[in-house]
Scaffold this active site. Structure first.
Site, PDB file in Angstrom:
ATOM      1  N   ASN A  94       1.070  -1.000  -0.300  1.00 36.38           N
ATOM      2  CA  ASN A  94       0.186  -0.364  -0.346  1.00 36.38           C
ATOM      3  C   ASN A  94       0.505   1.011   0.068  1.00 36.38           C
ATOM      4  OD1 ASN A  94      -1.937  -1.801   0.198  1.00 36.38           O
ATOM      5  ND2 ASN A  94      -2.660  -0.854   1.669  1.00 36.38           N
ATOM      6  N   ASP A 121      -0.135   4.045   1.165  1.00 44.17           N
ATOM      7  CA  ASP A 121      -1.150   4.694   2.125  1.00 44.17           C
ATOM      8  C   ASP A 121      -0.153   4.630   3.996  1.00 44.17           C
ATOM      9  OD1 ASP A 121      -3.458   2.768   2.460  1.00 44.17           O
ATOM     10  OD2 ASP A 121      -2.165   3.137   4.036  1.00 44.17           O
ATOM     11  N   HIS A 172       5.946  -1.088  -3.027  1.00 45.55           N
ATOM     12  CA  HIS A 172       5.305  -0.067  -3.411  1.00 45.55           C
ATOM     13  C   HIS A 172       5.510   1.974  -3.577  1.00 45.55           C
ATOM     14  CE1 HIS A 172       3.203  -3.575  -4.938  1.00 45.55           C
ATOM     15  NE2 HIS A 172       4.452  -3.770  -5.241  1.00 45.55           N
ATOM     16  N   CYS A 190      14.993  15.559 -10.903  1.00 45.59           N
ATOM     17  CA  CYS A 190      16.964  16.256  -9.762  1.00 45.59           C
ATOM     18  C   CYS A 190      16.369  14.861  -8.622  1.00 45.59           C
ATOM     19  CB  CYS A 190      16.450  17.246  -8.842  1.00 45.59           C
ATOM     20  SG  CYS A 190      15.689  18.070  -7.916  1.00 45.59           S
ATOM     21  N   CYS A 220       9.338  21.362  -9.439  1.00 49.10           N
ATOM     22  CA  CYS A 220      10.754  21.419  -8.522  1.00 49.10           C
ATOM     23  C   CYS A 220      10.752  22.669  -7.957  1.00 49.10           C
ATOM     24  CB  CYS A 220      11.329  20.356  -8.723  1.00 49.10           C
ATOM     25  SG  CYS A 220      12.841  20.245  -8.287  1.00 49.10           S
ATOM     26  N   ALA A 265     -10.493  -8.159   7.094  1.00 52.60           N
ATOM     27  CA  ALA A 265      -9.698  -7.938   8.130  1.00 52.60           C
ATOM     28  C   ALA A 265      -9.625  -7.598   9.163  1.00 52.60           C
ATOM     29  CB  ALA A 265      -8.591  -7.399   7.767  1.00 52.60           C
TER      30      ALA A 265
HETATM   31  C1  BV8 Z   1       8.393  -4.291 -12.384  1.00 57.71           C
HETATM   32  C2  BV8 Z   1       1.760   1.935  -6.766  1.00 57.71           C
HETATM   33  C3  BV8 Z   1       9.351  -5.491 -13.686  1.00 57.71           C
HETATM   34  C4  BV8 Z   1       0.941   2.599  -8.037  1.00 57.71           C
HETATM   35  C5  BV8 Z   1       1.442  -0.758  -7.256  1.00 57.71           C
HETATM   36  C6  BV8 Z   1       2.827 -10.251 -16.186  1.00 57.71           C
HETATM   37  C7  BV8 Z   1       2.839 -11.450 -15.416  1.00 57.71           C
HETATM   38  C8  BV8 Z   1       3.067 -11.467 -14.405  1.00 57.71           C
HETATM   39  C9  BV8 Z   1       4.212  -9.684 -13.856  1.00 57.71           C
HETATM   40  C10 BV8 Z   1       4.094  -8.898 -14.377  1.00 57.71           C
HETATM   41  C11 BV8 Z   1       3.109  -9.260 -15.931  1.00 57.71           C
HETATM   42  N1  BV8 Z   1       3.456  -8.007 -17.186  1.00 57.71           N
HETATM   43  C12 BV8 Z   1       3.465  -7.460 -16.214  1.00 57.71           C
HETATM   44  C13 BV8 Z   1       4.286  -7.779 -14.970  1.00 57.71           C
HETATM   45  C14 BV8 Z   1       4.757  -6.520 -14.452  1.00 57.71           C
HETATM   46  C15 BV8 Z   1       4.208  -5.830 -12.892  1.00 57.71           C
HETATM   47  C16 BV8 Z   1       2.206  -6.588 -12.460  1.00 57.71           C
HETATM   48  O1  BV8 Z   1       2.488  -8.253 -11.961  1.00 57.71           O
HETATM   49  N2  BV8 Z   1       0.770  -6.803 -13.535  1.00 57.71           N
HETATM   50  C17 BV8 Z   1       0.271  -7.741 -13.037  1.00 57.71           C
HETATM   51  C18 BV8 Z   1      -0.935  -7.005 -12.572  1.00 57.71           C
HETATM   52  C19 BV8 Z   1       0.669  -8.791 -14.022  1.00 57.71           C
HETATM   53  N3  BV8 Z   1       4.849  -5.024 -11.913  1.00 57.71           N
HETATM   54  C20 BV8 Z   1       5.669  -4.903 -12.057  1.00 57.71           C
HETATM   55  O2  BV8 Z   1       5.733  -3.777 -13.260  1.00 57.71           O
HETATM   56  C21 BV8 Z   1       5.932  -4.461 -11.148  1.00 57.71           C
HETATM   57  N4  BV8 Z   1       7.161  -4.094 -11.664  1.00 57.71           N
HETATM   58  O3  BV8 Z   1       7.814  -5.956 -12.575  1.00 57.71           O
HETATM   59  O4  BV8 Z   1       9.637  -4.108 -12.437  1.00 57.71           O
HETATM   60  C22 BV8 Z   1      10.826  -4.507 -14.132  1.00 57.71           C
HETATM   61  C23 BV8 Z   1      12.169  -5.388 -13.469  1.00 57.71           C
HETATM   62  C24 BV8 Z   1      13.179  -5.005 -13.775  1.00 57.71           C
HETATM   63  C25 BV8 Z   1      13.611  -3.771 -14.449  1.00 57.71           C
HETATM   64  C26 BV8 Z   1      12.441  -2.694 -14.694  1.00 57.71           C
HETATM   65  C27 BV8 Z   1      11.161  -2.748 -14.262  1.00 57.71           C
HETATM   66  C28 BV8 Z   1       5.810  -3.238 -10.547  1.00 57.71           C
HETATM   67  C29 BV8 Z   1       4.188  -3.327  -9.980  1.00 57.71           C
HETATM   68  C30 BV8 Z   1       4.094  -2.227  -8.624  1.00 57.71           C
HETATM   69  C31 BV8 Z   1       3.194  -1.243  -8.941  1.00 57.71           C
HETATM   70  N5  BV8 Z   1       2.537  -0.194  -8.616  1.00 57.71           N
HETATM   71  N6  BV8 Z   1       0.679   0.403  -6.621  1.00 57.71           N
HETATM   72  C32 BV8 Z   1      -0.173   2.729  -7.200  1.00 57.71           C
HETATM   73  O5  BV8 Z   1      -0.683   2.675  -6.129  1.00 57.71           O
HETATM   74  O6  BV8 Z   1      -1.355   3.752  -7.964  1.00 57.71           O
HETATM   75  S1  BV8 Z   1       1.350  -1.997  -7.317  1.00 57.71           S
HETATM   76  C33 BV8 Z   1      -0.607  -1.531  -6.365  1.00 57.71           C
HETATM   77  O7  BV8 Z   1      -1.323  -2.897  -6.445  1.00 57.71           O
HETATM   78  C34 BV8 Z   1      -1.321  -1.502  -5.415  1.00 57.71           C
HETATM   79  O8  BV8 Z   1       0.246  -1.201  -4.380  1.00 57.71           O
HETATM   80  C35 BV8 Z   1      -1.840  -2.388  -4.838  1.00 57.71           C
HETATM   81  O9  BV8 Z   1      -1.624  -2.599  -3.024  1.00 57.71           O
HETATM   82  C36 BV8 Z   1      -1.324  -3.533  -4.979  1.00 57.71           C
HETATM   83  C37 BV8 Z   1      -1.726  -5.263  -4.882  1.00 57.71           C
HETATM   84  O10 BV8 Z   1      -2.953  -5.074  -4.856  1.00 57.71           O
HETATM   85  P1  BV8 Z   1      -3.800  -5.447  -3.677  1.00 57.71           P
HETATM   86  O11 BV8 Z   1      -3.295  -4.478  -2.520  1.00 57.71           O
HETATM   87  O12 BV8 Z   1      -3.811  -6.777  -3.471  1.00 57.71           O
HETATM   88  O13 BV8 Z   1      -4.950  -5.111  -4.378  1.00 57.71           O
HETATM   89  P2  BV8 Z   1      -6.600  -5.826  -4.394  1.00 57.71           P
HETATM   90  O14 BV8 Z   1      -7.206  -4.235  -5.435  1.00 57.71           O
HETATM   91  O15 BV8 Z   1      -5.624  -6.088  -6.308  1.00 57.71           O
HETATM   92  O16 BV8 Z   1      -7.072  -6.934  -3.778  1.00 57.71           O
HETATM   93  C38 BV8 Z   1      -7.599  -6.088  -3.159  1.00 57.71           C
HETATM   94  C39 BV8 Z   1      -7.564  -7.640  -2.062  1.00 57.71           C
HETATM   95  O17 BV8 Z   1      -8.554  -6.780  -0.428  1.00 57.71           O
HETATM   96  C40 BV8 Z   1      -9.275  -8.288  -2.862  1.00 57.71           C
HETATM   97  O18 BV8 Z   1      -8.266  -9.397  -2.917  1.00 57.71           O
HETATM   98  C41 BV8 Z   1      -9.804  -8.460  -2.004  1.00 57.71           C
HETATM   99  O19 BV8 Z   1     -10.496  -9.338  -1.742  1.00 57.71           O
HETATM  100  C42 BV8 Z   1      -9.576  -8.098  -0.484  1.00 57.71           C
HETATM  101  N7  BV8 Z   1     -10.570  -7.523   0.146  1.00 57.71           N
HETATM  102  C43 BV8 Z   1     -11.520  -6.588   0.053  1.00 57.71           C
HETATM  103  N8  BV8 Z   1     -11.565  -5.840   1.297  1.00 57.71           N
HETATM  104  C44 BV8 Z   1     -11.473  -6.131   2.339  1.00 57.71           C
HETATM  105  C45 BV8 Z   1      -9.980  -7.263   1.707  1.00 57.71           C
HETATM  106  N9  BV8 Z   1      -9.046  -8.112   1.935  1.00 57.71           N
HETATM  107  C46 BV8 Z   1      -9.542  -8.122   3.669  1.00 57.71           C
HETATM  108  N10 BV8 Z   1     -10.240  -7.644   5.013  1.00 57.71           N
HETATM  109  C47 BV8 Z   1     -10.850  -6.344   3.465  1.00 57.71           C
HETATM  110  N11 BV8 Z   1     -12.241  -5.480   4.358  1.00 57.71           N
HETATM  111 ZN    ZN Z   2      14.094  18.876  -9.729  1.00 59.31          ZN
END
Ligand code: BV8
Ligand code: ZN
Length: 252
Positions: free
Chosen positions: A102, A104, A119, A130, A155, A239
């Site tokens: 997260n 936040d 993240h 910069c 900036c 949760a």
């Molecule tokens: C990287 C910041 C490489 C931004 C975020 C194909 C296969 C595998 C991987 C990839 C692929 N294609 C691309 C990739 C890589 C990609 C990726 O994983 N894509 C996915 C979508 C397939 N990953 C990346 O790009 C990462 N970087 O791999 O770099 C690289 C290597 C070398 C050199 C260069 C590059 C970077 C990933 C980071 C992305 N940024 N956040 C922003 O927030 O705007 S990720 C984003 O998703 C959020 O941070 C969030 O936290 C995160 C994960 O989602 P969740 O937290 O799980 O949230 P979600 O909504 O999905 O689910 C909520 C869950 O809560 C649900 O299950 C629900 O049931 C549950 N819930 C609901 N209510 C409750 C609850 N649980 C408990 N209590 C409740 N009350």
């Molecule tokens: Zn700057």
């Protein structure tokens, strides 16, 4: 709500606990999860399209507006009983680390000191030229319509464009955060995975690494996820309801 005696015992005996969290842990604070449908102008996109360098390059005001709206929502939100239960646990086990996806700061505001942000942090934008941190002006309560475009600030040191302080899709995770998180899950004796869909890599590998290293693993989520088959106990529920009861029963 009753838990398996072996689960309670594993938690009670754990010396080093990792709590791995996703957007679901903040859901009951009123912060939409990452995969909840976007609202307003952003409803034409899904989050994975907007959370990219390409989207920011193509339309900085659209993306900066989305982040500002989310930043202000996070600043107004309060830690919920799930965050508070995790903070309480930190005082009950000898070592507890939070590894969060997260952006936040609700874990910190609930009282957890050892929090690893994989993240980034939505309240810490920086200059893309910069890389100096940019202090966001408090919104002094000015309402922001959802879907409003906002031109990203410049900036003050070099005039470069300021960008959100998060890791976008296609960007690498901060190396030190990733290394700390990987070391934590490989050495802990218990990992609790809370509120993640387990879809984003490489973060979603961390609970699997913990299980492979022999840690006891628990997942808390109302819905099944790809992590169900990797964890030892699946506790189906929100949760904010499950965690306080689990902590209460373990350390009554
Ligand atoms: C990287 C910041 C490489 C931004 C975020 C194909 C296969 C595998 C991987 C990839 C692929 N294609 C691309 C990739 C890589 C990609 C990726 O994983 N894509 C996915 C979508 C397939 N990953 C990346 O790009 C990462 N970087 O791999 O770099 C690289 C290597 C070398 C050199 C260069 C590059 C970077 C990933 C980071 C992305 N940024 N956040 C922003 O927030 O705007 S990720 C984003 O998703 C959020 O941070 C969030 O936290 C995160 C994960 O989602 P969740 O937290 O799980 O949230 P979600 O909504 O999905 O689910 C909520 C869950 O809560 C649900 O299950 C629900 O049931 C549950 N819930 C609901 N209510 C409750 C609850 N649980 C408990 N209590 C409740 N009350
Ligand atoms: Zn700057």
């Amino acid at each position: 709500m009753d838990f398996a005696p072996e689960l309670i015992q594993a938690l009670r005996e754990a010396r080093h606990v990792v709590v791995f969290t996703g957007a679901g842990v903040s859901a009951e604070s009123g912060i939409p999860t990452f995969r909840d449908a976007l609202s307003g102008l952003w409803s034409h996109f899904d989050a994975e399209q907007l959370a990219t360098p390409e989207a920011f390059e193509a339309d900085p005001a659209l993306v900066w507006g989305w982040y500002e709206w989310r930043r202000r929502a996070a600043a107004r939100a309060q830690p919920n009983p799930a965050h508070l239960a995790i903070a309480r646990m930190a005082g009950l086990v000898s070592q507890l680390q939070v590894v969060t996806q997260n952006v936040d700061d609700l874990h910190e505001r609930a009282g957890n000191a050892d929090v690893i942000h994989l993240h980034g942090n939505i309240a810490q934008p920086y200059c893309q030229r910069c890389r100096r941190p940019h202090a966001v002006a408090s919104d002094n309560g000015t309402e922001m319509g959802d879907g409003q475009r906002l031109t990203p600030p410049r900036c003050t040191a070099c005039g470069g464009t300021v960008r959100p302080g998060v890791v976008w899709f296609g960007e690498s995770l901060p190396q030190d955060a990733w290394n700390s998180a990987e070391a934590a899950v490989r050495s802990c004796d218990l990992l609790v995975c809370v509120g993640t869909s387990g879809l984003v890599q490489p973060a979603a590998m961390l609970p699997v690494f913990a299980a492979r290293a022999g840690a006891a693993t628990i997942q808390i989520n109302p819905d099944p996820t790809p992590l169900n088959e990797h964890v030892r106990w699946n506790l189906q529920g929100p949760a904010g309801k499950v965690l306080p009861v689990l902590v209460g029963q373990t350390w009554a």
